[in-house]
Design an enzyme around this catalytic site. Structure first.
Site, PDB file in Angstrom:
ATOM      1  N   TYR A 163     -12.046   5.694  13.676  1.00 21.62           N
ATOM      2  CA  TYR A 163     -10.889   5.890  12.774  1.00 21.62           C
ATOM      3  C   TYR A 163     -10.549   7.381  12.715  1.00 21.62           C
ATOM      4  O   TYR A 163      -9.385   7.770  12.887  1.00 21.62           O
ATOM      5  CB  TYR A 163     -11.230   5.360  11.370  1.00 21.62           C
ATOM      6  CG  TYR A 163     -10.137   5.583  10.349  1.00 21.62           C
ATOM      7  CD1 TYR A 163      -9.020   4.756  10.297  1.00 21.62           C
ATOM      8  CD2 TYR A 163     -10.202   6.646   9.441  1.00 21.62           C
ATOM      9  CE1 TYR A 163      -8.002   4.969   9.354  1.00 21.62           C
ATOM     10  CE2 TYR A 163      -9.193   6.871   8.506  1.00 21.62           C
ATOM     11  CZ  TYR A 163      -8.103   6.030   8.467  1.00 21.62           C
ATOM     12  OH  TYR A 163      -7.093   6.242   7.545  1.00 21.62           O
ATOM     13  N   GLY A 190       0.805  -1.225   0.000  1.00 20.94           N
ATOM     14  CA  GLY A 190       0.000   0.000   0.000  1.00 20.94           C
ATOM     15  C   GLY A 190       0.836   1.272   0.000  1.00 20.94           C
ATOM     16  O   GLY A 190       1.850   1.375  -0.700  1.00 20.94           O
ATOM     17  N   ILE A 191       0.408   2.237   0.788  1.00 17.94           N
ATOM     18  CA  ILE A 191       1.075   3.546   0.823  1.00 17.94           C
ATOM     19  C   ILE A 191       2.516   3.395   1.333  1.00 17.94           C
ATOM     20  O   ILE A 191       3.437   4.023   0.817  1.00 17.94           O
ATOM     21  CB  ILE A 191       0.265   4.524   1.708  1.00 17.94           C
ATOM     22  CG1 ILE A 191      -1.087   4.834   1.048  1.00 17.94           C
ATOM     23  CG2 ILE A 191       1.044   5.808   1.958  1.00 17.94           C
ATOM     24  CD1 ILE A 191      -2.055   5.641   1.916  1.00 17.94           C
ATOM     25  N   PRO A 197      -3.577  11.786   3.505  1.00 16.42           N
ATOM     26  CA  PRO A 197      -4.137  11.410   2.202  1.00 16.42           C
ATOM     27  C   PRO A 197      -5.666  11.466   2.206  1.00 16.42           C
ATOM     28  O   PRO A 197      -6.302  11.530   3.263  1.00 16.42           O
ATOM     29  CB  PRO A 197      -3.656   9.970   2.013  1.00 16.42           C
ATOM     30  CG  PRO A 197      -2.609   9.737   3.062  1.00 16.42           C
ATOM     31  CD  PRO A 197      -2.948  10.658   4.184  1.00 16.42           C
ATOM     32  N   GLY A 212      -6.182   4.214  -3.552  1.00 15.19           N
ATOM     33  CA  GLY A 212      -6.625   2.887  -3.986  1.00 15.19           C
ATOM     34  C   GLY A 212      -5.730   1.769  -3.485  1.00 15.19           C
ATOM     35  O   GLY A 212      -4.992   1.160  -4.250  1.00 15.19           O
ATOM     36  N   THR A 213      -5.801   1.475  -2.187  1.00 20.36           N
ATOM     37  CA  THR A 213      -5.022   0.373  -1.601  1.00 20.36           C
ATOM     38  C   THR A 213      -5.995  -0.671  -1.037  1.00 20.36           C
ATOM     39  O   THR A 213      -7.214  -0.481  -1.060  1.00 20.36           O
ATOM     40  CB  THR A 213      -4.147   0.877  -0.437  1.00 20.36           C
ATOM     41  OG1 THR A 213      -5.026   1.364   0.589  1.00 20.36           O
ATOM     42  CG2 THR A 213      -3.210   1.994  -0.865  1.00 20.36           C
ATOM     43  N   LYS A 270      -7.114   9.568  14.000  1.00 25.88           N
ATOM     44  CA  LYS A 270      -6.317  10.431  13.126  1.00 25.88           C
ATOM     45  C   LYS A 270      -6.268  11.868  13.674  1.00 25.88           C
ATOM     46  O   LYS A 270      -5.265  12.562  13.515  1.00 25.88           O
ATOM     47  CB  LYS A 270      -6.853  10.390  11.690  1.00 25.88           C
ATOM     48  CG  LYS A 270      -6.714   9.005  11.032  1.00 25.88           C
ATOM     49  CD  LYS A 270      -5.261   8.545  10.940  1.00 25.88           C
ATOM     50  CE  LYS A 270      -5.095   7.224  10.206  1.00 25.88           C
ATOM     51  NZ  LYS A 270      -3.706   6.762  10.124  1.00 25.88           N
ATOM     52  N   ASP A 295       4.840  -5.656  15.641  1.00 27.74           N
ATOM     53  CA  ASP A 295       3.502  -5.085  15.818  1.00 27.74           C
ATOM     54  C   ASP A 295       3.707  -3.704  16.425  1.00 27.74           C
ATOM     55  O   ASP A 295       4.171  -3.579  17.559  1.00 27.74           O
ATOM     56  CB  ASP A 295       2.705  -5.988  16.773  1.00 27.74           C
ATOM     57  CG  ASP A 295       1.341  -5.411  17.113  1.00 27.74           C
ATOM     58  OD1 ASP A 295       1.054  -4.243  16.739  1.00 27.74           O
ATOM     59  OD2 ASP A 295       0.553  -6.127  17.754  1.00 27.74           O
ATOM     60  N   ASN A 326       3.763   4.905   9.451  1.00 28.47           N
ATOM     61  CA  ASN A 326       2.728   4.789   8.406  1.00 28.47           C
ATOM     62  C   ASN A 326       1.659   3.743   8.712  1.00 28.47           C
ATOM     63  O   ASN A 326       0.507   3.898   8.312  1.00 28.47           O
ATOM     64  CB  ASN A 326       3.430   4.451   7.079  1.00 28.47           C
ATOM     65  CG  ASN A 326       2.450   4.013   6.013  1.00 28.47           C
ATOM     66  OD1 ASN A 326       1.741   4.823   5.423  1.00 28.47           O
ATOM     67  ND2 ASN A 326       2.361   2.698   5.794  1.00 28.47           N
TER      68      ASN A 326
HETATM   69  N1  LIG Z   1      -5.839   4.198   1.822  1.00 27.19           N
HETATM   70  C1  LIG Z   1      -6.296   5.403   2.078  1.00 27.19           C
HETATM   71  O1  LIG Z   1      -7.190   5.921   1.372  1.00 27.19           O
HETATM   72  C2  LIG Z   1      -5.746   6.205   3.243  1.00 27.19           C
HETATM   73  C3  LIG Z   1      -6.211   7.516   3.400  1.00 27.19           C
HETATM   74  C4  LIG Z   1      -5.733   8.270   4.463  1.00 27.19           C
HETATM   75  C5  LIG Z   1      -4.805   7.742   5.332  1.00 27.19           C
HETATM   76  N2  LIG Z   1      -4.372   6.470   5.165  1.00 27.19           N
HETATM   77  C6  LIG Z   1      -3.413   5.957   6.149  1.00 27.19           C
HETATM   78  O2  LIG Z   1      -2.226   5.551   5.490  1.00 27.19           O
HETATM   79  C7  LIG Z   1      -1.635   4.452   6.187  1.00 27.19           C
HETATM   80  C8  LIG Z   1      -1.386   3.299   5.218  1.00 27.19           C
HETATM   81  O3  LIG Z   1      -2.623   2.908   4.652  1.00 27.19           O
HETATM   82  P1  LIG Z   1      -2.758   1.902   3.406  1.00 27.19           P
HETATM   83  O4  LIG Z   1      -3.892   2.377   2.601  1.00 27.19           O
HETATM   84  O5  LIG Z   1      -1.440   1.676   2.778  1.00 27.19           O
HETATM   85  O6  LIG Z   1      -3.223   0.574   4.187  1.00 27.19           O
HETATM   86  P2  LIG Z   1      -2.959  -0.982   3.843  1.00 27.19           P
HETATM   87  O7  LIG Z   1      -3.947  -1.735   4.634  1.00 27.19           O
HETATM   88  O8  LIG Z   1      -2.889  -1.174   2.373  1.00 27.19           O
HETATM   89  O9  LIG Z   1      -1.487  -1.219   4.438  1.00 27.19           O
HETATM   90  C9  LIG Z   1      -1.240  -1.039   5.811  1.00 27.19           C
HETATM   91  C10 LIG Z   1       0.004  -1.812   6.211  1.00 27.19           C
HETATM   92  O10 LIG Z   1       0.175  -1.630   7.635  1.00 27.19           O
HETATM   93  C11 LIG Z   1       0.450  -2.899   8.221  1.00 27.19           C
HETATM   94  N3  LIG Z   1      -0.001  -2.934   9.617  1.00 27.19           N
HETATM   95  C12 LIG Z   1      -1.270  -2.864  10.087  1.00 27.19           C
HETATM   96  N4  LIG Z   1      -1.288  -2.997  11.426  1.00 27.19           N
HETATM   97  C13 LIG Z   1       0.015  -3.139  11.814  1.00 27.19           C
HETATM   98  C14 LIG Z   1       0.643  -3.331  13.067  1.00 27.19           C
HETATM   99  N5  LIG Z   1      -0.064  -3.403  14.216  1.00 27.19           N
HETATM  100  N6  LIG Z   1       1.991  -3.430  13.099  1.00 27.19           N
HETATM  101  C15 LIG Z   1       2.716  -3.377  11.963  1.00 27.19           C
HETATM  102  N7  LIG Z   1       2.174  -3.202  10.751  1.00 27.19           N
HETATM  103  C16 LIG Z   1       0.838  -3.093  10.670  1.00 27.19           C
HETATM  104  C17 LIG Z   1      -0.321  -3.907   7.370  1.00 27.19           C
HETATM  105  O11 LIG Z   1       0.185  -5.213   7.522  1.00 27.19           O
HETATM  106  C18 LIG Z   1      -0.132  -3.322   5.968  1.00 27.19           C
HETATM  107  O12 LIG Z   1       1.023  -3.813   5.337  1.00 27.19           O
HETATM  108  C19 LIG Z   1      -2.593   4.106   7.326  1.00 27.19           C
HETATM  109  O13 LIG Z   1      -2.164   4.712   8.524  1.00 27.19           O
HETATM  110  C20 LIG Z   1      -3.907   4.710   6.876  1.00 27.19           C
HETATM  111  O14 LIG Z   1      -4.762   5.018   7.955  1.00 27.19           O
HETATM  112  C21 LIG Z   1      -4.823   5.686   4.143  1.00 27.19           C
END
Ligand SMILES: NC(=O)c1ccc[n+]([C@@H]2O[C@H](COP(=O)([O-])OP(=O)(O)OC[C@H]3O[C@@H](n4cnc5c(N)ncnc54)[C@H](O)[C@@H]3O)[C@@H](O)[C@H]2O)c1
Length: 261
Positions: free
Chosen positions: A157, A18-19, A187, A191-192, A161, A64, A91
């Site tokens: 959620y 993802g991000i 963000p 699209g993740t 944040k 974790d 992240n």
């Molecule tokens: N996708 C979006 O639209 C969006 C928008 C705003 C903010 N965000 C934020 O960006 C960040 C990344 O989001 P994403 O879309 O890539 O999500 P994602 O679910 O695609 O990836 C998240 C990653 O974090 C890891 N993770 C989750 N819990 C964990 C833990 N306890 N310890 C270690 N690793 C852990 C997961 O294994 C995964 O690889 C998050 O903090 C999310 O809240 C995402």
């Protein structure tokens, strides 16, 4: 190229996909060595190989982030394997879609421990390491547009944040004297897998068709398209670079025009 990144080390939590993966690849292209931290070794290894293909070093560590001792161990692992520690990117996070009436204590604790606790421990452990090393450092946290505006069905959620934004401001003030800058990226709709989950969960709770919630949110974006991890990574690369050395305590929105602050 972003100023002052080449040869430095960035640790990215949730860096396997993802991000986080997008940020890791961008910073690797800028010449940074990358420490990837996540829950699953197989996904970490796959991303590690992609990073190494950029001709930089990459380490992996399973942790974790809701556990302070594991975050501290991840930083020590990165420092010992990559020889430096310059940028901490908190992240990792999870989403939770739930009507306020139905939020359970277990759900509340889980998302709070990860999204709020994980960033708190990441900030604390990184700042202590920078202070021990007597060097400057940057801490960059995942916030969200939901850190600036509460969204229906995403209440807890959003609250986590908002907490990240508060921590970012407080940490910036507390650590400025140590030369540690603390900022966040916010963000919009990226699209993740997280959005695949959000969309499915909305579908279960509201009866919306699969894909409908994502489409509805996407239609509200002024620039007319959803966000990619690369869009987010561009902001993070800027915040990590020397060009952002006079910025601290900010939670900057990158959303194509959805939430205006
Ligand atoms: N996708 C979006 O639209 C969006 C928008 C705003 C903010 N965000 C934020 O960006 C960040 C990344 O989001 P994403 O879309 O890539 O999500 P994602 O679910 O695609 O990836 C998240 C990653 O974090 C890891 N993770 C989750 N819990 C964990 C833990 N306890 N310890 C270690 N690793 C852990 C997961 O294994 C995964 O690889 C998050 O903090 C999310 O809240 C995402």
């Amino acid at each position: 190229m972003s100023k002052g990144l080449s040869g430095k080390v960035a640790l990215i939590t949730g860096g396997a996909k993802g991000i986080g993966r997008g940020i890791a690849l961008r910073l690797a292209q800028e010449g940074m060595h990358i420490a990837l931290v996540d829950l699953h070794e197989d996904k970490l290894k796959a991303t590690q190989a992609e990073i190494e293909a950029c001709n930089v070093k990459a380490s992996i560590f399973v942790a974790d982030i809701s556990q302070l001792d594991q975050v501290t161990a991840a930083i020590e692992d990165a420092y010992s394997k990559l020889g430096s520690f310059d940028v901490m990117i908190n992240n990792a996070g999870i989403a939770q879609v739930q009507a306020l009436n139905d939020v359970t204590p277990d759900e509340f604790r889980q998302i709070t421990d990860i999204n709020f606790g994980g960033v708190l421990w990441g900030i604390q452990a990184a700042a202590k390491k920078f202070q021990t090393l007597k060097q400057k450092g940057k801490i960059i946290n995942a916030c969200s547009i939901a850190g600036h505006e509460g969204f229906a069905m995403l209440s807890v959620y959003s609250a986590t944040k908002f907490a990240v934004r508060a921590l970012t401001q407080a940490a910036a003030k507390e650590y400025a004297h140590s030369g540690i800058m603390v900022n966040s990226y916010c963000p919009g709709v990226v699209g993740t897998d997280m959005w695949v989950e959000i969309d499915q969960r909305f579908s279960k709770l509201t009866g919306a068709k699969i894909g409908e919630t994502f489409k509805k949110y996407a239609e509200g974006i002024a620039l007319g398209r959803t966000e990619t991890p690369d869009d987010v990574a561009a902001l993070v690369a800027f915040l990590a670079s020397e060009d952002a050395d006079y910025i601290t305590g900010q939670s900057i929105i990158t959303d194509g025009g959805m939430v205006y602050r």
